[in-house]
Design a protein around this motif. Structure first.
Motif, mmCIF file in Angstrom:
data_model
loop_
_atom_site.group_PDB
_atom_site.id
_atom_site.type_symbol
_atom_site.label_atom_id
_atom_site.label_comp_id
_atom_site.label_asym_id
_atom_site.label_seq_id
_atom_site.Cartn_x
_atom_site.Cartn_y
_atom_site.Cartn_z
ATOM 1 N N THR A 320 -4.006 12.281 2.142
ATOM 2 C CA THR A 320 -3.950 11.541 0.879
ATOM 3 C C THR A 320 -2.815 12.053 0.003
ATOM 4 O OG1 THR A 320 -6.327 11.066 0.925
ATOM 5 C CG2 THR A 320 -5.236 10.951 -1.214
ATOM 6 N N GLN A 323 0.572 10.913 1.597
ATOM 7 C CA GLN A 323 0.881 9.503 1.385
ATOM 8 C C GLN A 323 1.203 9.206 -0.069
ATOM 9 O OE1 GLN A 323 -2.667 7.865 3.075
ATOM 10 N NE2 GLN A 323 -1.984 8.189 5.189
ATOM 11 N N PHE A 327 4.990 8.204 -0.163
ATOM 12 C CA PHE A 327 5.051 6.746 -0.190
ATOM 13 C C PHE A 327 4.532 6.131 -1.486
ATOM 14 C CE2 PHE A 327 4.323 8.014 4.281
ATOM 15 C CZ PHE A 327 5.534 7.596 4.815
ATOM 16 N N THR A 329 1.547 5.870 -2.371
ATOM 17 C CA THR A 329 0.372 5.074 -2.020
ATOM 18 C C THR A 329 -0.706 5.216 -3.085
ATOM 19 O OG1 THR A 329 0.836 5.440 0.320
ATOM 20 C CG2 THR A 329 -1.391 4.672 -0.245
#
Length: 352
Positions: A320, A323, A327, A329
């Motif tokens: 988590t 990402q 990214f 995310t």
């Protein structure tokens, strides 16, 4: 750049009538581009639904992202944290090639001073993100405050501090698992039965125990079942101390028919039941598929283990952060793990 990505950048540059280098600056949010040109390029990127290969670009930059992990060490009393550690190491092995480094810091669950010392080491390490097991509330709040000041994302693992800002909590739904434990108890309860909730930990101010016990008691409230519930707080975690306090409880309350242990130390209660002279064995429920618990589960002294896939907790916490940092995310505020019920009959098929 890969060929496919380069073609996308070329098309954006052609439509915007600018150099490829200008498009690259906009994609990576670098200076040197006028606001008008930047808006024009971003509009074309949106029209083409262009997705840049951020991972490749980050690798080309050579920047290392360091994730810091502060969790309890494995002790002779319980090996619970072996499982989250395996998950953390599995995640690191998968993403190490992308320039991600994980630094581990371990503290003693019996000693808040060790938490403080390791937390200070972690904060001085200048990491980009933190995975934290907030076992000691006041001390953990100071770590969170330091993260707030530096803008460092922090994920809570296995236990939560709901009143503290964090990127996410990855762990069990505590209230619901306590609620489930109460339902399991009802299989043996009679009209004259008493229940006992046992907390075995040096730090009793954890939100974990509070939420678990609230869920346990709420089940009986919701179902209008009024059994006496005895609470045993055992702060000395060695077996002799546990056995002494449990014996006192049974001497005062001989009709205890079910015991619920709120953490992974159900084996200590099982060991007491194995040697105690009681008129009948009470139902025993605890948490976690640790080695000592599984032994007593196999022998029938522990009846149910409630498990929350701790290895996957460790894995998800690292992935988590990775990402989110690489990214951008979006991250859910709470990621609750499944509630598994393990018994003597299915334990051979259960894996953390």
């Amino acid at each position: 750049m890969k060929k496919k990505e380069l073609q996308g950048v070329k098309e954006i540059a052609r439509r915007a009538n600018v150099a490829i280098a200008t498009v690259d600056r906009v994609i990576h949010n670098r200076p040197g581009v006028s606001e008008k040109t930047r808006e024009k390029i971003n509009k074309i990127i949106a029209e083409l639904n262009y997705q840049p290969n951020l991972l490749a670009s980050r690798l080309a930059s050579g920047k290392i992202i360091t994730l810091g992990v502060l969790i309890p060490s494995v002790t002779e009393e319980t090996d619970f944290w072996e499982a989250p550690l395996r998950g953390i190491q599995r995640a690191e092995n998968e993403i190490r090639q992308y320039g991600i480094k994980v630094e581990l810091f371990f503290f003693d669950l019996r000693d808040p001073a060790s938490f403080v010392a390791q937390a200070n080491r972690l904060l001085n390490a200048s990491v980009d993100g933190i995975v934290l097991a907030p076992a000691f509330i006041d001390e953990a709040r100071k770590v969170v405050s330091a993260c707030q000041q530096t803008g460092t994302p922090c994920i809570f693992i296995d236990s939560n501090l709901p009143d503290q800002p964090s990127l996410s909590y990855i762990g069990p739904p505590l209230f619901q698992s306590g609620y489930l434990a109460a339902k399991l108890c009802t299989y043996v309860l009679q009209e004259s039965s008493k229940l006992m909730v046992v907390h075995i930990a040096t730090a009793m101010d954890s939100y974990t125990y509070k939420e678990i016990e609230e869920g346990f008691r709420m089940y009986f409230t919701d179902h209008r079942q009024h059994y006496p519930i005895i609470r045993a707080d055992i702060r000395q975690t060695d077996f002799s101390s546990v056995a002494h306090q449990l014996q006192e409880q049974f001497d005062a309350n001989p009709s205890i028919d079910a015991i619920f242990v709120s953490n992974s130390r159900a084996f200590s209660v099982a060991r007491f039941l194995e040697s105690a002279s009681l008129p009948r064995k009470p139902l025993l429920i605890g948490y976690d598929f640790v080695s000592e618990n599984t032994r007593y589960l196999a022998s029938g002294i522990i009846d149910f283990l409630i498990c929350h896939q701790p290895e996957d907790q460790g894995y998800r916490s690292i992935m988590t952060l990775y990402q989110f940092l690489v990214f951008s995310t979006p991250v859910a505020k709470d990621h609750y793990m499944p509630i598994d019920i393990v018994t003597r009959e299915n334990q051979a098929f259960y894996r953390n």
